[in-house]
Design a protein around this motif. Sequence first.
Motif, short mmCIF file in Angstrom:
data_model
loop_
_atom_site.label_atom_id
_atom_site.label_comp_id
_atom_site.label_asym_id
_atom_site.label_seq_id
_atom_site.Cartn_x
_atom_site.Cartn_y
_atom_site.Cartn_z
N VAL A 33 18.96 -14.84 -56.10
CA VAL A 33 18.65 -15.95 -55.18
C VAL A 33 19.94 -16.57 -54.65
CG1 VAL A 33 17.54 -18.22 -54.97
CG2 VAL A 33 16.49 -16.48 -56.38
N GLU A 34 20.93 -16.71 -55.52
CA GLU A 34 22.22 -17.32 -55.12
C GLU A 34 22.90 -16.49 -54.02
OE1 GLU A 34 21.33 -16.76 -58.33
OE2 GLU A 34 20.84 -18.86 -58.79
N GLU A 65 20.99 -16.95 -50.81
CA GLU A 65 21.20 -18.30 -50.26
C GLU A 65 22.43 -18.37 -49.37
OE1 GLU A 65 21.30 -21.65 -52.92
OE2 GLU A 65 19.32 -21.14 -53.72
N GLY A 99 20.20 -19.28 -46.48
CA GLY A 99 19.80 -20.64 -46.88
C GLY A 99 18.77 -20.60 -48.01
N GLN A 100 18.55 -21.78 -48.60
CA GLN A 100 17.78 -21.88 -49.85
C GLN A 100 16.32 -21.47 -49.70
OE1 GLN A 100 18.08 -25.76 -51.57
NE2 GLN A 100 17.24 -25.15 -53.53
N ARG A 101 15.65 -22.02 -48.68
CA ARG A 101 14.20 -21.80 -48.55
C ARG A 101 13.88 -20.33 -48.29
NH1 ARG A 101 10.49 -24.01 -43.91
NH2 ARG A 101 8.47 -23.40 -44.71
N ALA A 145 15.81 -17.79 -48.87
CA ALA A 145 16.27 -17.00 -50.01
C ALA A 145 15.19 -16.92 -51.08
CB ALA A 145 17.55 -17.60 -50.59
N GLN A 146 14.53 -18.05 -51.34
CA GLN A 146 13.47 -18.09 -52.35
C GLN A 146 12.28 -17.22 -51.94
OE1 GLN A 146 13.95 -19.83 -55.44
NE2 GLN A 146 12.31 -18.36 -55.84
#
Length: 209
Positions: free
Chosen positions: A191-192, A195, A199-201, A203-204
Amino acid sequence: PVAAGSIVVPYGHVIGNEKWRGSEIAQRLQGKIRLIFEDDLGLVDFHISNRICILYISEADLVAGDEFKRRLVRFRNASSLGGIVIVEKTQISDQYFLAVQKLVVLELGMVLLPVANQGEASQLITQLVSFYVREQSKDHSSNPFFRKRCSRLAEPSVFRTVQQIPGVGKTKALLLLQQFGSIHRLCNASVEELELVVGQRAAQQIYTF
């Protein structure tokens, strides 16, 4: 067929939309470059390489109304190709030129090249083809890394597959392939790592998928 890689342009050739057969632009191109006509190019007027195509906006198109704008927007939304827009800038069409420039360059992020007529357009296309031929031969002979990376990114099935992931469009798909290089490496990314690219969303979403 407007995805990168769906049209294969032979080295030093141009593939033209069938509607241009017999036109001044086609007659002037003949003899300078090898021109092949296809009738299923859709929104595209000329392909000058596998990844670069030309959309031609004539004086008549500009005067006739907004249909050419809809065509450009449809192309940009549906295509992963690099689009060059050639526009006839004449005394009659000059009043429309600023609006076209704003749409093409600022809103759609495409290259805009004005010409006076089809004769000038044919010279421009010839120059573009010789430029891309030179660039291709330079890349192929002197930069094996670039060649390897391009061939991998140009694989349309891989590109399409990555776009099937929820939350991933064309831009994110390209960024992911540039970063990870293959679907295998993308599947094993943390995930890192994801990201850092999208970006975070997103990536998840990718990681969960």
